[in-house]
Write an enzyme that holds these catalytic residues in place. Structure first.
Site, PDB file in Angstrom:
ATOM      1  N   MET A   1       0.814  -1.215   0.000  1.00  0.00           N
ATOM      2  CA  MET A   1       0.000   0.000   0.000  1.00  0.00           C
ATOM      3  C   MET A   1       0.853   1.272   0.000  1.00  0.00           C
ATOM      4  SD  MET A   1      -2.956  -1.090   2.763  1.00  0.00           S
ATOM      5  CE  MET A   1      -4.002   0.345   2.427  1.00  0.00           C
ATOM      6  N   HIS A   2       0.200   2.395  -0.318  1.00  0.00           N
ATOM      7  CA  HIS A   2       0.692   3.758  -0.087  1.00  0.00           C
ATOM      8  C   HIS A   2       1.813   4.214  -1.017  1.00  0.00           C
ATOM      9  CE1 HIS A   2      -1.562   3.115   3.567  1.00  0.00           C
ATOM     10  NE2 HIS A   2      -0.654   2.322   4.084  1.00  0.00           N
TER      11      HIS A   2
ATOM     12  N   ASP B   1      -2.648  -5.110  -0.063  1.00  0.00           N
ATOM     13  CA  ASP B   1      -2.178  -6.401   0.446  1.00  0.00           C
ATOM     14  C   ASP B   1      -2.895  -6.839   1.710  1.00  0.00           C
ATOM     15  OD1 ASP B   1      -0.990  -4.421   1.992  1.00  0.00           O
ATOM     16  OD2 ASP B   1       1.063  -5.115   1.677  1.00  0.00           O
TER      17      ASP B   1
END
Length: 491
Positions: free
Chosen positions: A77-78, A236
């Site tokens: 992520m991110h 995820d």
């Protein structure tokens, strides 16, 4: 037979599985790639490395196989991936565990204000989130910022290369601090704050929806049919939750991976008013609350490999006897990369405390395992303060292979832990999303049932000892917070 490819684009490697509804997981392939650390606290990867290994992995995974119907990718992520007008990657991707945005994070939380951020997105700013990274680019690399034509997350880059479709989905978008999580749309206020036009954001999908089919030239390169569907995929953690059956109302999953998470699923939107937990969209169409710690199993890996100079983790743990659990006088604060939930402090670092001349390597290793368990409990306690009753949880990730660590976590939390039969985590969740997107299942909930391999119950005597030890652990960070800040300022 119909086959489905599920992929997990992780921080250090890509894991791909070939699965079918009838046969479960049939084959697994893993490909590694490098993480770059160009400056202290920075963490970057080259998107082209992801794509190269993805293509090689799919070819290896599907060699000799006919009947692949769908592909779905779960991903870290991110991370910030930026493309120019010619669809060329402008700079290396800035990853989730990159801490360079501490000034931008502070600006968002103090100048814009946590209340406004929470109203706009259901979350506050954390250094790993995507929005602070965009502001960092604007402040520090204006030449890169001005060239941005497309913003995307790591797994969405793979999907874009596969299909030519510029898309993301809600579970990953929720971690950007650009999404209005409650209403499932881009926050115009946050886009304005980051000076990003909505035309630079991808189209939003549910995780189980098809975004397109594989481009003809890519299909030929991979040895697949042009009719293979590409499903939007998931963050995820959301994908891992599907792989562990953590969907619907009130289920919990704990991940002992490189990072650690506590994820609690819900059918309706909810937010922690103190923003100690993230409020994100789930891959099943619902929502979840999540606590995330930046270093979990990576603490064990660091201590064993870098300090003890061994890769035999199991042999080291054999020196820890049951009577040591809860009686250890050594503590470890597992903030090797700073920390997210619930303290949100990029300045924090790892700390051993309580060392004496008679402290042993076993004492220190046990402190590492316990410190991670205590940090997980910090997040569980936030959930409990919201009235969420957690009596049991599934558990996944590399750390879940350790019987000792499971016993410690179970006793520290005083809950029952269930280890699923399948260990593929996010990749399995992604494969199941592909099945839903291709019509094998009517819903994510229908495909998310799991078989439990073993159940670990808390030892009440050990749990009582850990109750006292946890109270001491909670005092460590508050007493070191100012020192962490002073040390960071000196560097």
């Amino acid at each position: 037979m119909k086959y489905y490819v599920g992929a997990d684009l992780g921080t250090s490697s890509l894991k791909l599985i070939l699965a079918s509804r009838e046969g479960g997981v049939l084959k697994t392939v893993t490909k590694d790639y490098a993480v770059r650390y160009p400056a202290p606290g920075w963490s970057e990867q080259m998107p082209e490395d992801w794509w190269r290994e993805f293509c090689a992995g799919v070819r290896e995974l599907t060699d000799g196989v006919d009947g692949v119907c769908g592909i779905s990718v779960a991903g870290q992520m991110h991370g910030l991936v930026i493309l120019d007008e010619a669809d060329k990657v402008i700079r290396p991707a800035i990853l989730w565990n990159d801490g360079r945005t501490f000034r931008e994070t502070e600006y968002l939380n103090t100048v814009i204000g946590k209340k406004r951020l929470s109203d706009y997105t259901a979350n506050i700013a954390f250094a790993g989130f995507t929005a602070p990274k965009i502001l960092w680019l604007k402040n520090n690399e204006p030449h890169s910022f001005e060239r941005i034509a497309k913003l995307m997350l790591p797994k969405d880059y793979i999907n874009y290369r596969l299909t030519g479709v510029y898309a993301t989905e809600y579970s990953d978008a929720a971690g950007t601090l650009l999404l209005d999580v409650k209403n499932k749309c881009w926050s115009r206020e946050m886009l304005d704050i980051c000076c990003i036009g909505e035309e630079k954001t991808p189209k939003l999908f549910e995780s189980y929806q098809c975004i397109g089919t594989v481009l003809p030239d890519i299909a030929k390169e991979l040895g697949l049919s042009e009719n293979v569907r590409v499903i939007a995929g998931a963050a995820d953690n959301a994908a891992a939750a599907i792989g562990t059956g953590t969907v619907g109302e009130g289920r919990c999953n704990i991940s002992l991976g490189t990072s650690g998470t506590v994820l609690i699923s819900s059918e309706s939107f909810g937010v922690d008013e103190n923003n100690g937990l993230h409020a994100f969209c789930h891959a099943d169409g619902g929502y979840y609350l999540m606590g995330c710690m930046l270093s979990a199993a990576s603490c064990n890996k660091w201590f064993c490999e870098e300090i003890l100079k061994t890769e035999d983790f199991g042999a080291e743990q054999k020196n820890i006897t049951e009577d040591m659990l809860g009686n250890n006088n050594v503590f470890f604060l597992p903030y090797l990369m700073g920390e997210r939930c619930p303290v949100n402090d990029t300045n924090a670092s790892g700390v051993f405390i309580g060392l004496r001349p008679d402290s042993t390597r076993a004492d220190m290793l046990l402190a590492v395992l316990e410190g991670v368990a205590f940090a997980i409990r910090d997040n569980v306690e936030v959930a409990r303060s919201l009235g969420i009753n957690i009596e049991s949880s599934t558990v996944c990730g590399g750390g879940a292979r350790s019987e000792l660590w499971l016993k410690i976590v179970s006793s520290v939390l005083d809950i029952e832990l269930q280890v699923p039969e399948a260990e593929e985590g996010p990749a399995l969740g992604a494969a199941r999303l592909a099945m839903v997107g291709c019509g094998e299942y009517a819903s994510v909930g229908e495909c998310a049932a799991v078989e439990i391999k073993k159940t670990v119950k808390p030892d009440k005597a050990i749990a009582a000892r850990y109750e006292k030890k946890y109270k001491r652990f909670k005092e460590i960070y508050p007493n070191l917070k100012m020192l962490f800040k002073l040390l960071a300022e000196e560097n």
